[in-house]
Design a protein around this motif. Structure first.
Motif, PDB file in Angstrom:
ATOM      1  N   MET A   1     -12.889  18.541   5.743  1.00 40.32           N
ATOM      2  CA  MET A   1     -13.646  17.467   5.097  1.00 40.32           C
ATOM      3  C   MET A   1     -14.939  17.228   5.860  1.00 40.32           C
ATOM      4  N   ALA A   2     -15.915  18.065   5.595  1.00 38.97           N
ATOM      5  CA  ALA A   2     -17.166  18.042   6.342  1.00 38.97           C
ATOM      6  C   ALA A   2     -17.917  16.729   6.150  1.00 38.97           C
ATOM      7  N   ASP A   3     -17.890  16.189   4.939  1.00 42.88           N
ATOM      8  CA  ASP A   3     -18.694  14.988   4.694  1.00 42.88           C
ATOM      9  C   ASP A   3     -17.838  13.722   4.697  1.00 42.88           C
ATOM     10  N   TYR A   4     -16.725  13.775   5.390  1.00 42.21           N
ATOM     11  CA  TYR A   4     -15.855  12.607   5.483  1.00 42.21           C
ATOM     12  C   TYR A   4     -16.450  11.610   6.477  1.00 42.21           C
ATOM     13  N   THR A   5     -16.668  10.382   6.040  1.00 43.00           N
ATOM     14  CA  THR A   5     -17.328   9.374   6.878  1.00 43.00           C
ATOM     15  C   THR A   5     -16.489   8.108   6.988  1.00 43.00           C
ATOM     16  N   GLU A   6     -16.396   7.605   8.214  1.00 45.17           N
ATOM     17  CA  GLU A   6     -15.739   6.308   8.431  1.00 45.17           C
ATOM     18  C   GLU A   6     -16.766   5.305   8.939  1.00 45.17           C
ATOM     19  N   ILE A   7     -16.728   4.117   8.391  1.00 46.07           N
ATOM     20  CA  ILE A   7     -17.736   3.091   8.697  1.00 46.07           C
ATOM     21  C   ILE A   7     -17.039   1.789   9.094  1.00 46.07           C
ATOM     22  N   ARG A   8     -17.597   1.116  10.105  1.00 44.52           N
ATOM     23  CA  ARG A   8     -17.064  -0.201  10.491  1.00 44.52           C
ATOM     24  C   ARG A   8     -18.172  -1.245  10.431  1.00 44.52           C
ATOM     25  N   TRP A   9     -17.865  -2.377   9.874  1.00 43.71           N
ATOM     26  CA  TRP A   9     -18.785  -3.519   9.771  1.00 43.71           C
ATOM     27  C   TRP A   9     -18.315  -4.615  10.716  1.00 43.71           C
ATOM     28  N   HIS A  10     -19.244  -5.125  11.534  1.00 48.12           N
ATOM     29  CA  HIS A  10     -18.948  -6.292  12.370  1.00 48.12           C
ATOM     30  C   HIS A  10     -19.771  -7.473  11.878  1.00 48.12           C
ATOM     31  N   GLY A  11     -19.129  -8.589  11.664  1.00 46.71           N
ATOM     32  CA  GLY A  11     -19.867  -9.787  11.278  1.00 46.71           C
ATOM     33  C   GLY A  11     -19.038 -11.019  11.567  1.00 46.71           C
ATOM     34  N   ARG A  12     -19.507 -12.125  11.054  1.00 46.41           N
ATOM     35  CA  ARG A  12     -18.722 -13.353  11.140  1.00 46.41           C
ATOM     36  C   ARG A  12     -18.380 -13.787   9.723  1.00 46.41           C
ATOM     37  N   ALA A  13     -17.229 -14.443   9.588  1.00 45.57           N
ATOM     38  CA  ALA A  13     -16.778 -14.889   8.276  1.00 45.57           C
ATOM     39  C   ALA A  13     -17.900 -15.658   7.579  1.00 45.57           C
ATOM     40  N   GLN A  14     -18.103 -15.376   6.317  1.00 43.04           N
ATOM     41  CA  GLN A  14     -19.128 -15.988   5.447  1.00 43.04           C
ATOM     42  C   GLN A  14     -20.475 -15.256   5.510  1.00 43.04           C
ATOM     43  N   GLN A  15     -20.591 -14.193   6.290  1.00 45.05           N
ATOM     44  CA  GLN A  15     -21.851 -13.442   6.306  1.00 45.05           C
ATOM     45  C   GLN A  15     -21.879 -12.334   5.264  1.00 45.05           C
ATOM     46  N   GLY A  16     -20.751 -12.169   4.568  1.00 40.35           N
ATOM     47  CA  GLY A  16     -20.741 -11.248   3.432  1.00 40.35           C
ATOM     48  C   GLY A  16     -20.433  -9.798   3.742  1.00 40.35           C
ATOM     49  N   ILE A  17     -19.766  -9.545   4.876  1.00 38.39           N
ATOM     50  CA  ILE A  17     -19.528  -8.126   5.192  1.00 38.39           C
ATOM     51  C   ILE A  17     -18.424  -7.517   4.317  1.00 38.39           C
ATOM     52  N   VAL A  18     -17.495  -8.355   3.869  1.00 36.39           N
ATOM     53  CA  VAL A  18     -16.442  -7.824   2.985  1.00 36.39           C
ATOM     54  C   VAL A  18     -17.065  -7.400   1.664  1.00 36.39           C
ATOM     55  N   THR A  19     -17.980  -8.241   1.173  1.00 38.77           N
ATOM     56  CA  THR A  19     -18.705  -7.892  -0.059  1.00 38.77           C
ATOM     57  C   THR A  19     -19.562  -6.656   0.164  1.00 38.77           C
ATOM     58  N   ARG A  51     -14.076  -7.964  10.717  1.00 35.82           N
ATOM     59  CA  ARG A  51     -14.461  -6.564  10.574  1.00 35.82           C
ATOM     60  C   ARG A  51     -14.092  -6.094   9.157  1.00 35.82           C
ATOM     61  N   ALA A  52     -14.860  -5.168   8.665  1.00 33.83           N
ATOM     62  CA  ALA A  52     -14.521  -4.529   7.389  1.00 33.83           C
ATOM     63  C   ALA A  52     -14.776  -3.039   7.562  1.00 33.83           C
ATOM     64  N   PHE A  53     -14.125  -2.260   6.713  1.00 34.84           N
ATOM     65  CA  PHE A  53     -14.161  -0.811   6.898  1.00 34.84           C
ATOM     66  C   PHE A  53     -14.426  -0.074   5.591  1.00 34.84           C
ATOM     67  N   ASN A  54     -15.015   1.108   5.721  1.00 32.17           N
ATOM     68  CA  ASN A  54     -15.153   2.024   4.588  1.00 32.17           C
ATOM     69  C   ASN A  54     -14.734   3.422   4.993  1.00 32.17           C
ATOM     70  N   ARG A  55     -14.163   4.121   4.038  1.00 32.08           N
ATOM     71  CA  ARG A  55     -14.017   5.574   4.164  1.00 32.08           C
ATOM     72  C   ARG A  55     -14.702   6.165   2.943  1.00 32.08           C
ATOM     73  N   ILE A  56     -15.503   7.198   3.140  1.00 31.99           N
ATOM     74  CA  ILE A  56     -16.213   7.842   2.032  1.00 31.99           C
ATOM     75  C   ILE A  56     -16.071   9.352   2.198  1.00 31.99           C
ATOM     76  N   SER A  57     -15.720  10.039   1.103  1.00 31.07           N
ATOM     77  CA  SER A  57     -15.501  11.482   1.193  1.00 31.07           C
ATOM     78  C   SER A  57     -15.705  12.134  -0.161  1.00 31.07           C
ATOM     79  N   SER A  58     -15.992  13.432  -0.140  1.00 30.23           N
ATOM     80  CA  SER A  58     -16.071  14.147  -1.416  1.00 30.23           C
ATOM     81  C   SER A  58     -14.688  14.648  -1.841  1.00 30.23           C
ATOM     82  N   GLU A  59     -13.704  14.471  -0.959  1.00 29.02           N
ATOM     83  CA  GLU A  59     -12.330  14.854  -1.313  1.00 29.02           C
ATOM     84  C   GLU A  59     -11.443  13.611  -1.336  1.00 29.02           C
TER      85      GLU A  59
END
Lengths: 191, 400
Positions: A1-19, A51-59
């Motif tokens: 999975m060459a283009d597999y990406t993991e992302i982490r968001w740091h914020g404080r509640a109400q700053q909209g990182i979940v959105t 914290r909020a997270f993303n995983r993005i991949s072409s597979e």
């Protein structure tokens, strides 16, 4: 999975990182990717570090559970630096995008990462106040993410916001956020 | 047509949103529910569909989960198609009513968003809630992904309402990990679902059928109670084929195939992990890593836990040399978790039984990553080489 990406968001509640993680997932999904977006749930109170997270991949993404080794970290609230380990689990060549009026070089020292890490900064708070009239720095961060990493295109983010949030927010709020996304895209600077 | 199918698959929803959407498409007659984390947003979003007039459902807000299941039971006995959702303490509070639902043979469909039980208080995922209800006479289906949760809820309606079954069905998905994670999802058309589940026509006279007065839940003394239970047990046995047939028909409308279990790279596997729900996905990543190194490992993911498909389990595992059953709940038997004891028992009839160990993992949301899965596989392969087991039952990823 060459283009597999993991992302982490740091914020404080109400700053909209979940959105923000949600918008990112939807934008990547509409670009034909497989995605995950999920927040970390704990005691929920305004101002608490979240914290909020993303995983993005072409597979297909089979992995579930915590994102332990994100290659992209977005720090939506710079006051978290020193309180929360923002570099935890990141590879040497990780990308950090930080909401701050300071330069990327200053922030590189601030979070103590080595030369192979990429550090980007933008004053997302100021952009959000100018564009939306409120301090909600999440959407400029999305624009900056598109510019800095190309993990998703800025057009995909804009289109998703237009399509999926028109019912939730007033036209002025939508317009302000679209402006904020574009400003984030334009104003982000690498150190 | 292909373009249309692509559009429908490019939906990103959380597990809970997907379940709420499935419920909207099913359009049940009655939903009675009391919200509890992490199942709350199912009920919240479904109540939105009710308020917006998107469904014809009579939505009953109640003061507790005990009342929620009681209202479901009353409505189902009155001939309605009934659904609800809960988690953890909510399921625990329903306990006595769970047995009444199954004992009265009421085809209620409930989503259980798996969460740990108190004490200590914890809102995160483990399977203690649904595993505690495993002997309550409900069919139990488990879901690895958002897609599987959506698909299982739709199939559950069909399974529950089969005339020779009439048993309640519980669809389980992992709290937060699946319930609050946005994933890619393919939705079916409302009409397709409507046709798949059909119109609900109760096969027994309902409470409201005044021309055929019926008593539900009457006293049954020693001369008759056992016959009622025997029939219930028979229905559970028969439900296996009903579940398989529902999956076959579901594949025709969705292109997605389901069975009693999923076997992943099991064909020539020396070592296998057996594990439920979202952790199976993580285990698949570990299987691929081990296979890339030439190590013969595989995964068996049960989908149906009640009825327990013991013949098929034994068949799927008979050629494996070492099995690691990973339980996300303990039974406090000091012997092993609920999945372990069932799997181990299923293997008893085999002439040559594989070695088998049990590892308790992920309680109260403790993370289960690829590294945890790899460590178990390595232990299994070591057992295969050494020919002996040190500890049959143990905890992993825990501070001691």
């Amino acid at each position: 999975m060459a283009d597999y990406t993991e992302i982490r968001w740091h914020g404080r509640a109400q700053q909209g990182i979940v959105t923000a993680a949600k918008v990112l997932a939807e934008a990547a999904l509409s670009s034909g990717k497989y995605v995950q977006a999920f927040p970390e749930f704990g005691p929920e109170r305004m101002g608490a570090p979240v914290r909020a997270f993303n995983r993005i991949s072409s597979e297909v993404i089979r992995l579930h559970g915590q994102v332990a080794n994100p290659s992209i970290v977005l720090i939506v609230d710079p006051t978290l630096i020193g309180t929360v380990d923002v570099t935890e689990g990141t590879p040497d060549n990780a990308v950090f995008i930080i909401n701050t009026p300071k330069t990327a070089d200053e922030m590189r020292k601030n979070i103590s990462v080595n030369k192979s890490a990429k550090v980007f900064t933008l004053d997302a708070g100021k952009i959000s106040v100018e564009c939306i009239g409120r301090h909600i720095p999440n959407t400029p961060m999305l624009g900056a993410l598109a510019k800095a990493t190309g993990v998703v295109s800025v057009d995909a983010v804009i289109n998703d916001f237009k399509e999926n949030y028109a019912k939730k927010y007033s036209p002025q709020v939508i317009e302000g956020n679209l402006k904020a996304i574009k400003q984030g895209f334009e104003q982000v600077r690498e150190g | 047509m292909a373009a249309e199918a692509k559009i429908k698959c490019s939906v990103g929803l959380t597990g809970n949103s997907a379940v709420a959407y499935a419920m909207k498409q099913i359009n049940p007659d009655v939903v009675a529910a009391y919200p509890i984390t992490p199942s709350t947003t199912i009920v919240e979003e479904f109540s939105g569909y009710v308020a917006d007039g998107k469904v014809d459902t009579e939505f009953v807000t109640v003061e507790s989960e005990h009342s929620a299941m009681s209202a479901c039971i009353g409505a189902s006995a009155a001939g309605a198609r009934v659904m609800t959702a809960t988690s953890s303490q909510g399921l625990a509070l329903m306990w006595e009513m769970l047995y009444i639902a199954s004992g009265m043979r009421l085809p209620i469909v409930m989503t259980c968003v798996n969460r740990a039980l108190s004490a200590p208080l914890n809102i995160h995922c483990d399977h203690s809630d649904s595993m505690g209800a495993r002997d309550s006479g409900w069919i139990q289906l488990y879901s690895e992904t958002v897609q599987e949760a959506y698909d299982n809820v739709i199939q559950a309606v069909r399974i529950a309402e089969q005339e020779n079954i009439l048993l309640p069905v519980m669809v389980c998905l992992d709290g937060f990990i699946t319930s609050h994670s946005i994933e890619n999802l393919c939705l079916l058309d409302d009409d397709v679902i409507k046709k798949f589940i059909g119109e609900y026509k109760p096969s027994q006279p309902s409470l409201l059928d005044v021309d055929h007065p019926t008593t539900y839940g009457a006293v049954a003394l020693p001369d008759s109670y056992m016959e009622a239970r025997r029939q219930q047990a028979e229905a559970m046995t028969l439900s296996k084929d009903v579940i398989i047939n529902a999956a076959k028909d579901f594949e025709k409308i969705s292109g997605r195939s389901y069975g009693l279990m999923e076997k992943y790279r099991m064909d020539d596997a020396d070592a296998a992990i057996v594990i439920l729900n979202s952790a199976a996905g993580t285990t698949k990543v570990a299987v691929d890593e081990m296979r890339n190194k030439g190590l013969k490992v595989g995964l068996l993911k049960p989908r149906v836990f009640r009825p327990f498909p013991y013949i098929e389990m034994a068949e799927a595992l008979k050629n494996v040399k070492v099995i690691g059953v990973l339980d996300r709940a303990d039974s406090y038997t000091s012997f092993g978790g609920p999945l372990f004891t069932e799997i181990r028992s299923s293997l008893y009839e085999l002439d040559k039984r594989p070695k088998i160990i049990n590892r308790i993992f992920g309680l109260g949301g403790r993370d289960y990553g690829v590294k945890d899965s790899l460590a178990v596989f390595e232990e299994l392969l070591k057992i295969k080489d050494m020919g002996k087991i040190d500890k049959v039952y143990d905890y992993i990823s825990v501070r001691e």
